[in-house]
Design a protein around this motif. Sequence first.
Motif, PDB file in Angstrom:
ATOM      1  N   GLU A 242       7.577   0.246  12.546  1.00  0.00           N
ATOM      2  CA  GLU A 242       8.164  -0.398  11.366  1.00  0.00           C
ATOM      3  C   GLU A 242       7.526  -1.758  11.113  1.00  0.00           C
ATOM      4  O   GLU A 242       7.200  -2.096   9.967  1.00  0.00           O
ATOM      5  N   GLU A 243       7.323  -2.534  12.170  1.00  0.00           N
ATOM      6  CA  GLU A 243       6.698  -3.848  12.015  1.00  0.00           C
ATOM      7  C   GLU A 243       5.283  -3.718  11.474  1.00  0.00           C
ATOM      8  O   GLU A 243       4.870  -4.446  10.561  1.00  0.00           O
ATOM      9  N   PHE A 244       4.527  -2.802  12.061  1.00  0.00           N
ATOM     10  CA  PHE A 244       3.137  -2.633  11.634  1.00  0.00           C
ATOM     11  C   PHE A 244       3.058  -2.175  10.188  1.00  0.00           C
ATOM     12  O   PHE A 244       2.301  -2.739   9.378  1.00  0.00           O
ATOM     13  N   VAL A 245       3.836  -1.151   9.834  1.00  0.00           N
ATOM     14  CA  VAL A 245       3.760  -0.578   8.491  1.00  0.00           C
ATOM     15  C   VAL A 245       4.178  -1.608   7.448  1.00  0.00           C
ATOM     16  O   VAL A 245       3.544  -1.731   6.390  1.00  0.00           O
ATOM     17  N   ASP A 246       5.207  -2.372   7.717  1.00  0.00           N
ATOM     18  CA  ASP A 246       5.656  -3.383   6.776  1.00  0.00           C
ATOM     19  C   ASP A 246       4.568  -4.423   6.543  1.00  0.00           C
ATOM     20  O   ASP A 246       4.262  -4.784   5.393  1.00  0.00           O
ATOM     21  N   TRP A 247       3.938  -4.900   7.625  1.00  0.00           N
ATOM     22  CA  TRP A 247       2.878  -5.898   7.479  1.00  0.00           C
ATOM     23  C   TRP A 247       1.680  -5.316   6.746  1.00  0.00           C
ATOM     24  O   TRP A 247       1.130  -5.940   5.833  1.00  0.00           O
ATOM     25  N   ARG A 248       1.283  -4.090   7.122  1.00  0.00           N
ATOM     26  CA  ARG A 248       0.083  -3.480   6.557  1.00  0.00           C
ATOM     27  C   ARG A 248       0.244  -3.256   5.056  1.00  0.00           C
ATOM     28  O   ARG A 248      -0.676  -3.515   4.271  1.00  0.00           O
ATOM     29  N   ARG A 249       1.407  -2.792   4.636  1.00  0.00           N
ATOM     30  CA  ARG A 249       1.624  -2.529   3.209  1.00  0.00           C
ATOM     31  C   ARG A 249       1.610  -3.820   2.406  1.00  0.00           C
ATOM     32  O   ARG A 249       1.049  -3.859   1.299  1.00  0.00           O
ATOM     33  N   LYS A 250       2.212  -4.869   2.927  1.00  0.00           N
ATOM     34  CA  LYS A 250       2.197  -6.150   2.222  1.00  0.00           C
ATOM     35  C   LYS A 250       0.777  -6.686   2.119  1.00  0.00           C
ATOM     36  O   LYS A 250       0.362  -7.184   1.071  1.00  0.00           O
ATOM     37  N   ARG A 251       0.031  -6.582   3.202  1.00  0.00           N
ATOM     38  CA  ARG A 251      -1.352  -7.062   3.197  1.00  0.00           C
ATOM     39  C   ARG A 251      -2.209  -6.262   2.218  1.00  0.00           C
ATOM     40  O   ARG A 251      -2.967  -6.830   1.426  1.00  0.00           O
ATOM     41  N   ASP A 252      -2.084  -4.952   2.237  1.00  0.00           N
ATOM     42  CA  ASP A 252      -2.933  -4.112   1.390  1.00  0.00           C
ATOM     43  C   ASP A 252      -2.663  -4.345  -0.088  1.00  0.00           C
ATOM     44  O   ASP A 252      -3.571  -4.204  -0.920  1.00  0.00           O
ATOM     45  N   SER A 253      -1.436  -4.700  -0.433  1.00  0.00           N
ATOM     46  CA  SER A 253      -1.097  -4.918  -1.839  1.00  0.00           C
ATOM     47  C   SER A 253      -1.815  -6.130  -2.428  1.00  0.00           C
ATOM     48  O   SER A 253      -1.894  -6.270  -3.650  1.00  0.00           O
ATOM     49  N   SER A 254      -2.385  -6.978  -1.573  1.00  0.00           N
ATOM     50  CA  SER A 254      -3.063  -8.189  -2.047  1.00  0.00           C
ATOM     51  C   SER A 254      -4.587  -8.087  -2.003  1.00  0.00           C
ATOM     52  O   SER A 254      -5.274  -9.033  -2.385  1.00  0.00           O
ATOM     53  N   LEU A 255      -5.125  -6.953  -1.549  1.00  0.00           N
ATOM     54  CA  LEU A 255      -6.562  -6.839  -1.349  1.00  0.00           C
ATOM     55  C   LEU A 255      -7.284  -6.379  -2.613  1.00  0.00           C
ATOM     56  O   LEU A 255      -6.778  -5.555  -3.374  1.00  0.00           O
ATOM     57  N   ASN A 256      -8.485  -6.901  -2.815  1.00  0.00           N
ATOM     58  CA  ASN A 256      -9.364  -6.396  -3.857  1.00  0.00           C
ATOM     59  C   ASN A 256     -10.089  -5.156  -3.359  1.00  0.00           C
ATOM     60  O   ASN A 256     -10.194  -4.921  -2.157  1.00  0.00           O
ATOM     61  N   GLU A 257     -10.628  -4.372  -4.287  1.00  0.00           N
ATOM     62  CA  GLU A 257     -11.369  -3.191  -3.848  1.00  0.00           C
ATOM     63  C   GLU A 257     -12.694  -3.616  -3.207  1.00  0.00           C
ATOM     64  O   GLU A 257     -13.235  -4.691  -3.519  1.00  0.00           O
ATOM     65  N   PRO A 258     -13.218  -2.827  -2.267  1.00  0.00           N
ATOM     66  CA  PRO A 258     -14.490  -3.179  -1.619  1.00  0.00           C
ATOM     67  C   PRO A 258     -15.622  -3.338  -2.634  1.00  0.00           C
ATOM     68  O   PRO A 258     -15.678  -2.628  -3.641  1.00  0.00           O
ATOM     69  N   ARG A 259     -16.506  -4.264  -2.350  1.00  0.00           N
ATOM     70  CA  ARG A 259     -17.599  -4.608  -3.269  1.00  0.00           C
ATOM     71  C   ARG A 259     -18.481  -3.408  -3.603  1.00  0.00           C
ATOM     72  O   ARG A 259     -18.960  -3.271  -4.732  1.00  0.00           O
ATOM     73  N   LEU A 260     -18.720  -2.528  -2.638  1.00  0.00           N
ATOM     74  CA  LEU A 260     -19.619  -1.390  -2.831  1.00  0.00           C
ATOM     75  C   LEU A 260     -18.870  -0.075  -3.017  1.00  0.00           C
ATOM     76  O   LEU A 260     -19.446   0.996  -2.852  1.00  0.00           O
ATOM     77  N   LEU A 261     -17.593  -0.156  -3.360  1.00  0.00           N
ATOM     78  CA  LEU A 261     -16.737   1.031  -3.408  1.00  0.00           C
ATOM     79  C   LEU A 261     -17.344   2.175  -4.209  1.00  0.00           C
ATOM     80  O   LEU A 261     -17.474   3.302  -3.710  1.00  0.00           O
TER      81      LEU A 261
END
Length: 295
Positions: A242-261
């Motif tokens: 639960e701790e990991f998933v909560d942190w990971r989802r919050k972090r991912d919501s703020s990320l830009n797409e990879p430069r070479l996607l």
Amino acid sequence: MEPIVHPIFEKDTGTWQYIVACPNTRQAVIIDPVLNLNLSECKIETTSADELLAVVEANNYTIVRHLETHAHADHLTASFYLQQQLLATKQPKAPISTGRRIRQVQETFAARYGVPRAELDQAFDYLFDDDETFSVGDITAQVLHLPGHTPDHSGYKIGSNVFTGDSIFNPDVGSARCDFPNGDANALYNSMQILLILPPHYKLYTGHDYPPTDSGREPLPFVTVADQLEGNKHVKQGTSEEEFVDWRRKRDSSLNEPRLLHPALQVNIRGGRLPASPDGTQRTFLQVPFHISEF
């Protein structure tokens, strides 16, 4: 028996590439090789892949497989280029191989980028089942299905070494994003637990390293299971799902797409093949999708 491991770092994308060899037979595999993409000049170059070929030649290795951990979104794979270059030196054809769930990823992105079915069917020479074994000379290797970052993600256990791709990063980096189509933070947590219950001396070779700017350290290809349990900042011993998933989802919501996607996915679902040139020259064309708002 333990393999010989050659870690080769590609600094522009922070990618670890590996040549893993049997010391008795000199048979070897290449894991997650990189083609160099210069976006500003619209050039694809083979500098990094040619470094791998030099290691193969210097050590008199015979390559028996080209292994992909997943369809990378941050670099172009050099597997097809390497396969063709080695064939030109009279080495036997080494199959480009990955986990069977690459088909799901191909279907997702072929529709987005208009990749023809025929190009997908020829992309990979061999698809592994979960837990399948294969030989690297006298060493038996095993495929591990490690989804979460992507649904197709595999790792490769060779001796007491696991080549984890993006299923776990070094302790001060932690873990990979899970916001690509069919990525899953719960699945990634469970995949990391598969790695963390291995014997404590096992080496976990990561697919990338991004040393924190204040760490002062050089990129590291591996740490041990014990090191990860003690210090991984996202999943060290005692971290709940639960701790990991909560942190990971919050972090991912703020990320830009990879430069070479976009170029990476179009090439990587093809196993490293480039789209055919429409005019018979050395030019190829990759799509860049745009979202158009009202003018």
